[in-house]
Design a protein around this motif. Structure first.
Motif, PDB file in Angstrom:
ATOM      1  N   VAL A 137     -85.424 -41.548  89.270  1.00  0.00           N
ATOM      2  CA  VAL A 137     -85.801 -40.186  89.608  1.00  0.00           C
ATOM      3  C   VAL A 137     -84.977 -39.245  88.741  1.00  0.00           C
ATOM      4  CG1 VAL A 137     -85.801 -38.451  91.457  1.00  0.00           C
ATOM      5  CG2 VAL A 137     -86.362 -40.843  91.974  1.00  0.00           C
ATOM      6  N   GLU A 138     -85.625 -38.234  88.187  1.00  0.00           N
ATOM      7  CA  GLU A 138     -84.925 -37.257  87.361  1.00  0.00           C
ATOM      8  C   GLU A 138     -84.358 -36.135  88.215  1.00  0.00           C
ATOM      9  OE1 GLU A 138     -87.553 -35.884  84.269  1.00  0.00           O
ATOM     10  OE2 GLU A 138     -87.323 -37.755  83.133  1.00  0.00           O
ATOM     11  N   GLY A 139     -83.180 -35.670  87.806  1.00  0.00           N
ATOM     12  CA  GLY A 139     -82.539 -34.537  88.465  1.00  0.00           C
ATOM     13  C   GLY A 139     -82.737 -33.264  87.661  1.00  0.00           C
ATOM     14  N   THR A 140     -81.915 -32.277  87.940  1.00  0.00           N
ATOM     15  CA  THR A 140     -81.997 -30.974  87.281  1.00  0.00           C
ATOM     16  C   THR A 140     -81.387 -31.044  85.883  1.00  0.00           C
ATOM     17  OG1 THR A 140     -81.812 -29.901  89.438  1.00  0.00           O
ATOM     18  CG2 THR A 140     -81.364 -28.535  87.491  1.00  0.00           C
ATOM     19  N   PRO A 141     -82.146 -30.638  84.865  1.00  0.00           N
ATOM     20  CA  PRO A 141     -81.640 -30.672  83.490  1.00  0.00           C
ATOM     21  C   PRO A 141     -80.432 -29.762  83.301  1.00  0.00           C
ATOM     22  CG  PRO A 141     -84.021 -30.349  83.522  1.00  0.00           C
ATOM     23  CD  PRO A 141     -83.538 -30.195  84.929  1.00  0.00           C
ATOM     24  N   GLU A 142     -79.583 -30.141  82.352  1.00  0.00           N
ATOM     25  CA  GLU A 142     -78.390 -29.356  82.019  1.00  0.00           C
ATOM     26  C   GLU A 142     -78.321 -29.227  80.500  1.00  0.00           C
ATOM     27  OE1 GLU A 142     -73.506 -29.676  82.377  1.00  0.00           O
ATOM     28  OE2 GLU A 142     -74.759 -31.257  83.203  1.00  0.00           O
ATOM     29  N   THR A 143     -78.024 -28.013  80.030  1.00  0.00           N
ATOM     30  CA  THR A 143     -77.885 -27.793  78.599  1.00  0.00           C
ATOM     31  C   THR A 143     -76.425 -27.960  78.206  1.00  0.00           C
ATOM     32  OG1 THR A 143     -79.764 -26.297  78.604  1.00  0.00           O
ATOM     33  CG2 THR A 143     -78.259 -26.139  76.726  1.00  0.00           C
ATOM     34  N   LEU A 144     -76.194 -28.783  77.173  1.00  0.00           N
ATOM     35  CA  LEU A 144     -74.852 -29.030  76.651  1.00  0.00           C
ATOM     36  C   LEU A 144     -74.800 -28.598  75.190  1.00  0.00           C
ATOM     37  CD1 LEU A 144     -74.278 -32.667  77.995  1.00  0.00           C
ATOM     38  CD2 LEU A 144     -73.559 -30.526  79.059  1.00  0.00           C
ATOM     39  N   TYR A 145     -73.582 -28.280  74.729  1.00  0.00           N
ATOM     40  CA  TYR A 145     -73.376 -27.916  73.341  1.00  0.00           C
ATOM     41  C   TYR A 145     -72.292 -28.822  72.787  1.00  0.00           C
ATOM     42  CZ  TYR A 145     -75.774 -23.794  75.019  1.00  0.00           C
ATOM     43  OH  TYR A 145     -76.700 -22.968  75.589  1.00  0.00           O
ATOM     44  N   GLY A 146     -72.581 -29.433  71.653  1.00  0.00           N
ATOM     45  CA  GLY A 146     -71.584 -30.293  71.033  1.00  0.00           C
ATOM     46  C   GLY A 146     -72.097 -30.841  69.727  1.00  0.00           C
ATOM     47  N   GLY A 147     -71.172 -31.114  68.827  1.00  0.00           N
ATOM     48  CA  GLY A 147     -71.558 -31.663  67.541  1.00  0.00           C
ATOM     49  C   GLY A 147     -72.478 -30.737  66.761  1.00  0.00           C
ATOM     50  N   GLY A 148     -72.339 -29.421  67.005  1.00  0.00           N
ATOM     51  CA  GLY A 148     -73.153 -28.460  66.281  1.00  0.00           C
ATOM     52  C   GLY A 148     -74.590 -28.369  66.747  1.00  0.00           C
ATOM     53  N   ARG A 149     -74.857 -28.842  67.949  1.00  0.00           N
ATOM     54  CA  ARG A 149     -76.236 -28.781  68.433  1.00  0.00           C
ATOM     55  C   ARG A 149     -76.262 -28.494  69.925  1.00  0.00           C
ATOM     56  NH1 ARG A 149     -78.533 -34.711  69.435  1.00  0.00           N
ATOM     57  NH2 ARG A 149     -76.688 -35.577  70.360  1.00  0.00           N
ATOM     58  N   GLU A 150     -77.407 -28.013  70.351  1.00  0.00           N
ATOM     59  CA  GLU A 150     -77.668 -27.780  71.770  1.00  0.00           C
ATOM     60  C   GLU A 150     -78.623 -28.876  72.227  1.00  0.00           C
ATOM     61  OE1 GLU A 150     -80.574 -24.761  74.030  1.00  0.00           O
ATOM     62  OE2 GLU A 150     -78.893 -23.766  73.012  1.00  0.00           O
TER      63      GLU A 150
END
Length: 169
Positions: A137-150
């Protein structure tokens, strides 16, 4: 077949993890250096809350399964395949299904987990579809920033009582 990883597997684990197909669908997408990998193995190999397993197919190493944050009833996991070798042999899909079956069985039957969690990148629609076939089951998406990308990461979870067991996918 799954077996515990040993010191002899460390180079193979790094080689597979650094395949472009695996880096493209990982949160950490840069090429893992030898020093970085050695430090990871030194820490991981003695951590009681972790298990690293080697997936073999027809006698050859075909993937790696990582279990982490194991606390007795819950744990997280991730895996990667020998994307290049399996594609060359036309065995990617059967290996993918097999590693997921074996890894989820290991999580619930060997480790005794009640809940298995993980993460998948939002753009990895093929893996998301396979996860659903295995009843994650999928949960709520989260945006991360790292390695020069989102990147957008989606948590997944599977409860022991909801898993596919002894059925084809």
């Amino acid at each position: 077949m799954l077996r515990a990883a040993t010191e002899n597997d460390v180079g193979t684990i790094r080689r597979l993890r650094n395949q472009q197909a695996n880096r493209d669908v990982s949160i950490t997408s840069h090429e893992i250096t030898a020093d970085e990998h050695a430090a990871w193995w030194a820490k991981t190999s003695v951590d009681p809350a972790r298990r690293v397993l080697i997936y073999t197919r027809d006698g050859a190493t075909a993937g790696v399964v990582n279990f982490f944050d194991l606390d007795g009833t819950t744990g997280a996991w991730g895996f990667f395949l020998d994307a290049d070798g399996l594609a060359e042999r036309g065995e990617t899909l059967p290996a993918w299904i097999e590693i997921m079956r074996e890894a989820t069985a290991y999580a619930f039957d060997e480790l005794g987990l009640e809940v298995l969690t993980g993460e998948v990148l939002e753009h990895n629609t093929v893996v998301r579809q396979m996860n659903r076939r295995f009843r994650f089951v999928e949960g709520t998406p989260e945006t991360l920033y790292g390695g020069g990308r989102e990147i957008t990461v989606i948590p997944i979870s599977l409860r022991k009582q909801d898993r596919r067991k002894g059925q084809s996918t």
